[in-house]
Write a protein that holds these residues in place. Structure first.
Motif, PDB file in Angstrom:
ATOM      1  N   LEU A 154       0.850  -1.190   0.000  1.00  0.00           N
ATOM      2  CA  LEU A 154       0.000   0.000   0.000  1.00  0.00           C
ATOM      3  C   LEU A 154       0.882   1.234   0.000  1.00  0.00           C
ATOM      4  O   LEU A 154       1.776   1.371   0.842  1.00  0.00           O
ATOM      5  N   ALA A 155       0.642   2.125  -0.954  1.00  0.00           N
ATOM      6  CA  ALA A 155       1.342   3.411  -1.009  1.00  0.00           C
ATOM      7  C   ALA A 155       0.410   4.488  -0.470  1.00  0.00           C
ATOM      8  O   ALA A 155      -0.658   4.725  -1.030  1.00  0.00           O
ATOM      9  N   ALA A 156       0.804   5.123   0.612  1.00  0.00           N
ATOM     10  CA  ALA A 156      -0.033   6.161   1.241  1.00  0.00           C
ATOM     11  C   ALA A 156       0.870   7.252   1.797  1.00  0.00           C
ATOM     12  O   ALA A 156       1.886   6.961   2.433  1.00  0.00           O
ATOM     13  N   LEU A 157       0.486   8.496   1.569  1.00  0.00           N
ATOM     14  CA  LEU A 157       1.318   9.642   1.934  1.00  0.00           C
ATOM     15  C   LEU A 157       0.431  10.773   2.424  1.00  0.00           C
ATOM     16  O   LEU A 157      -0.624  11.036   1.852  1.00  0.00           O
ATOM     17  N   THR A 158       0.853  11.464   3.499  1.00  0.00           N
ATOM     18  CA  THR A 158       0.114  12.621   3.998  1.00  0.00           C
ATOM     19  C   THR A 158       1.063  13.798   4.196  1.00  0.00           C
ATOM     20  O   THR A 158       2.257  13.618   4.456  1.00  0.00           O
ATOM     21  N   VAL A 159       0.505  15.000   4.060  1.00  0.00           N
ATOM     22  CA  VAL A 159       1.202  16.244   4.375  1.00  0.00           C
ATOM     23  C   VAL A 159       0.533  16.834   5.613  1.00  0.00           C
ATOM     24  O   VAL A 159      -0.689  16.971   5.644  1.00  0.00           O
ATOM     25  N   GLU A 160       1.305  17.191   6.613  1.00  0.00           N
ATOM     26  CA  GLU A 160       0.740  17.643   7.881  1.00  0.00           C
ATOM     27  C   GLU A 160       1.508  18.853   8.419  1.00  0.00           C
ATOM     28  O   GLU A 160       2.647  19.105   8.053  1.00  0.00           O
ATOM     29  N   ASN A 161       0.828  19.589   9.322  1.00  0.00           N
ATOM     30  CA  ASN A 161       1.447  20.676  10.103  1.00  0.00           C
ATOM     31  C   ASN A 161       2.096  21.747   9.215  1.00  0.00           C
ATOM     32  O   ASN A 161       3.224  22.185   9.471  1.00  0.00           O
ATOM     33  N   VAL A 162       1.373  22.175   8.190  1.00  0.00           N
ATOM     34  CA  VAL A 162       1.892  23.246   7.342  1.00  0.00           C
ATOM     35  C   VAL A 162       1.812  24.573   8.092  1.00  0.00           C
ATOM     36  O   VAL A 162       0.789  24.899   8.699  1.00  0.00           O
ATOM     37  N   ALA A 163       2.897  25.335   8.058  1.00  0.00           N
ATOM     38  CA  ALA A 163       2.939  26.633   8.742  1.00  0.00           C
ATOM     39  C   ALA A 163       3.860  27.566   7.965  1.00  0.00           C
ATOM     40  O   ALA A 163       4.825  27.125   7.330  1.00  0.00           O
ATOM     41  N   VAL A 164       3.544  28.862   8.024  1.00  0.00           N
ATOM     42  CA  VAL A 164       4.365  29.888   7.382  1.00  0.00           C
ATOM     43  C   VAL A 164       4.669  30.956   8.413  1.00  0.00           C
ATOM     44  O   VAL A 164       3.769  31.438   9.104  1.00  0.00           O
TER      45      VAL A 164
END
Length: 306
Positions: A154-164
């Protein structure tokens, strides 16, 4: 094609290291490295594949090009999550020797086995063999061991905690990439910012310098050297990888010219202070002072004096 060793008889034991004459550096199969997979063909890493419960074997080559004997310590290390076993996949590796003395200008081969637990989950379980010499100026090396346990992937990817955040006029973008699947991913990340005044940033998909093993979380930072001076921006970070892995996360960045705001506040504060001072003087002087102040204000307004 990657070198593969399939199932080996369970319970097989590691063999002792064997010393071999060292080839000249220009002709060495290991490309001049201190440690590398053994064999006639150069390999950048080990690749082993088998099902749960299997025992896999290979050999690590240690090369001593010095004119005196050297002692090396070989230690398996974990670079994966070890999902399903309660330990990292580095614990699955057993070397024939932990300490190896290699004579001058000699190459020694150290066999090792990888015992895959019966409850190991399918997918990639990366680890490595770390080699360190003796002495304060000793050389060190690490050879990756890419182990794949057979079964559904299973290929699974997440992007989290984006901040500028603003840092001296330069925006710093920060986010986490998390591999939620059971295969090693090679993500590409794109960054885009849309503001009230249009597109403020469009950064094409860029490949990570290293792969992302299963279960691994990494934090990345990127600089934005010319962010807008006055705008409210919606920033989107998108990551994609082979196998249909896709993750997106957003953050809002509000750019405010604080220097101009400070001057405006200072001017407003001065005007308010002057009004307060006039009112205080008027109250201290009583009705006569109030009449005098009113007369003065009328004179200033009409430009006529008594």
């Amino acid at each position: 094609m990657p070198f593969r060793i399939r199932a080996v008889a369970a319970g097989a034991t590691a063999l002792t290291a064997a010393a071999l004459p060292c080839a000249p550096p220009s002709a060495a199969a290991d490309g001049g490295r201190l440690a590398a997979p053994a064999g006639a063909h150069a390999r950048p890493y080990f690749y082993l594949e088998g099902g749960p419960g299997s025992v896999l074997t290979d050999r690590l080559a240690l090369t001593n090009r010095d004119d005196r004997a050297r002692t090396f310590t070989v230690r398996p290390t974990d670079s994966g999550s070890g999902r399903g076993s309660g330990a990292g996949s580095g614990d699955w590796i057993v070397t024939a020797e932990r300490t190896v003395k290699v004579p001058a200008r000699t190459r020694a081969e150290v066999p090792f086995t990888v015992t895959v637990p019966r409850d190991a989950l399918p997918g990639d379980h990366p680890s490595a063999l770390s080699v360190r010499g003796a002495g304060p100026s000793a050389r060190t090396a690490a050879v990756p061991v890419h182990l794949r346990v057979n079964g559904p992937t299973l290929a699974a990817l997440t992007v989290e905690n984006v901040a500028v955040a603003d840092r001296d006029g330069t925006a710093v973008i920060r986010y986490d990439l998390v591999n939620r699947g059971n295969t090693t991913l090679d993500p590409r990340v794109a960054v885009r910012a849309e503001g009230l005044l249009g597109t403020a940033l469009r950064r094409a998909a860029d490949r990570l310098p290293e792969g992302l093993p299963p279960g691994r979380r990494i934090t990345r930072t990127e600089t934005w050297p010319d962010p807008p001076a006055l705008d409210s921006v919606d920033l989107t970070v998108t990551a994609t990888a082979a196998g249909g892995a896709h993750g997106t996360a957003r953050a809002t960045y509000t750019a405010v010219p604080w220097a101009a705001v400070g001057l405006l506040c200072a001017g407003g504060g001065a005007a308010a202070g002057g009004w307060f001072l006039r009112r205080r003087r008027a109250n201290a002087g009583g009705p006569a002072a109030e009449d005098q102040e009113s007369g003065t204000e009328r004179e200033l307004a009409t430009g006529v004096t008594a």
